[in-house]
Design a protein around this motif. Structure first.
Motif, PDB file in Angstrom:
ATOM      1  N   ALA A 283      23.026  31.855  57.760  1.00  0.00           N
ATOM      2  CA  ALA A 283      21.963  32.831  57.480  1.00  0.00           C
ATOM      3  C   ALA A 283      21.480  32.717  56.033  1.00  0.00           C
ATOM      4  N   ALA A 284      22.418  32.544  55.086  1.00  0.00           N
ATOM      5  CA  ALA A 284      22.034  32.403  53.677  1.00  0.00           C
ATOM      6  C   ALA A 284      21.196  31.148  53.471  1.00  0.00           C
ATOM      7  N   LEU A 285      21.612  30.038  54.102  1.00  0.00           N
ATOM      8  CA  LEU A 285      20.839  28.795  53.978  1.00  0.00           C
ATOM      9  C   LEU A 285      19.462  28.927  54.633  1.00  0.00           C
ATOM     10  N   PHE A 286      19.407  29.665  55.730  1.00  0.00           N
ATOM     11  CA  PHE A 286      18.114  29.894  56.382  1.00  0.00           C
ATOM     12  C   PHE A 286      17.159  30.654  55.458  1.00  0.00           C
ATOM     13  N   VAL A 287      17.704  31.668  54.768  1.00  0.00           N
ATOM     14  CA  VAL A 287      16.867  32.431  53.821  1.00  0.00           C
ATOM     15  C   VAL A 287      16.390  31.536  52.688  1.00  0.00           C
TER      16      VAL A 287
END
Length: 404
Positions: A66-70
């Motif tokens: 999720a952090a990498l997606f953001v």
């Protein structure tokens, strides 16, 4: 997204942006580059990734994905910022981090469209960076994504998936072509605007030149004619006290004659302003006759056609010289000579000394100045002064020489 400079509100003095990206309000996209379409595509990539990329959750691997997606979404959407707001070094760092984040997302996610971020970032690398930097960073993106897939899948897996990772840098070529097209369009627009500014400047110069010519014509017709009429009326007023009615009638008759002459000169001026060509010899002879002199115009050399601009100026010079002769040497004989030399056309107006007293009057002081301006516009020379030798010694002569 490339931008044009702001559209100027005042077309006579276009205002430009600080650089070739276009700043401030009023910018518009280059042809073929619709910012709304690009925003829609970027948002679509983000939404599709949000729906398809897995795992994505509040803890563990899901939290990392999720952090990498953001981070990838931010790197993708930030490319919409105008170029002048992102310094080149900041853009290089931002795109490098975007490549690393895209490769990390490919490595950690188990499914979904995370690879799209790498493709779009690579395309923007070609658009945002110089060609050499773009190719190097795109190569790094391909190698990194290929290596991540190879390590994730292992050496025993099929070759195609990790080779697919090597293609993530390919869109850099599209970005470079897009940037080249943008620069070519901008160069064409700049050239067109420069040509338009030059044309406007030339038009303004032509207008100012024409205004100067009209001002000289108005001066020749009004100032000189009215000055002559005024002198005759002042003479009549002075003679009334002497009781010499015959000379008073003569002064009034001369004033009426000058009024008629002024109307003719006004007609010549209007004709000159409306037409490109006037009959030089006939008009000069008519001017001599209307000024009250019986002398015939003398023409020497081989008669040829004279350019319209030269004709207009020669006629105005003759008009000025005849008016000055009537004002400063009343009663003196006037002669006019038109010479067609091989390399020039010369006009000479000579007047003998006055045979009766000249009535003092204030001239405008623009006569000789106006004549010199006219001749200077044609690259010629003008001399005015007394003749000091030869058969015409003692005469006053005005000579205008205009090169062929």
């Amino acid at each position: 997204m490339p931008y044009l400079r702001p559209v100027p509100a005042d077309q006579s003095a276009p205002q430009r942006g600080d650089d070739d990206t276009g700043r401030g309000a009023g910018t518009r996209p280059l042809p073929g580059h619709d910012v709304r379409v690009q925003w829609a595509v970027s948002l679509a990539v983000v939404l599709v990734g949000l729906v398809t990329i897995r795992p994505m959750g509040p803890s563990g691997r899901g939290l990392a994905v999720a952090a990498l997606f953001v981070l990838n979404s931010a790197a993708l959407l930030v490319r919409r910022l105008p170029e002048h707001k992102v310094p080149p070094r900041v853009a290089l760092v931002w795109l490098t981090l975007g490549v690393v984040a895209a490769a990390a997302l490919i490595g950690l996610s188990s499914s979904g469209t995370g690879y799209l971020f790498a493709f779009f970032v690579a395309g923007h690398i070609g658009y945002r960076l110089e060609t050499r930097q773009a190719l190097v960073l795109a190569g790094f993106c391909s190698l990194l994504c290929g290596a991540v897939l190879y390590l994730r899948l292992g050496p025993g897996h099929e070759t195609l998936p990790w080779v697919f990772g090597l293609t993530t840098g390919a869109p850099v070529l599209m970005g470079i072509l897009n940037r080249s097209q943008r620069q070519a369009v901008r160069a064409a627009i700049d050239a067109a605007e420069s040509a338009e500014r030059a044309a406007r400047a030339e038009a303004r110069t032509a207008v100012l030149t024409e205004r100067g010519r009209i001002a000289r014509d108005v001066h020749d017709v009004l100032a000189h004619s009215l000055a002559g009429i005024n002198m005759q009326l002042e003479l009549a007023d002075a003679l009334i006290d002497t009781g010499d009615l015959e000379r008073v009638r003569e002064a009034h008759a001369k004033a009426h004659s000058l009024v008629k002459e002024s109307l003719k000169q006004a007609q010549w001026t209007v004709h000159a302003l409306r037409e490109d060509a006037l009959p030089l010899q006939q008009t000069l002879a008519s001017m001599l006759a209307s000024s009250g002199h019986g002398d015939v115009l003398t023409v020497t050399g081989t008669v040829r056609e004279v350019p319209a601009q030269a004709v207009r100026n020669l006629l105005r010079i003759a008009q000025e010289a005849l008016t000055n002769a009537a004002r400063h040497a009343p009663g003196g004989a006037v002669s006019m000579e038109l010479e067609f030399a091989p390399a020039a056309t010369a006009l000479r107006i000579r007047n003998r000394p006055a045979t009766r007293p000249a009535v003092p009057g204030a001239g405008s002081g623009m006569g000789l100045i106006g004549m010199r301006e006219r001749v200077a516009l044609l690259g010629g020379t003008l001399t005015a002064g007394p003749v000091t030798e030869g058969p015409h010694q003692g005469d006053w002569q005005v000579e205008a020489v205009i090169p062929q």
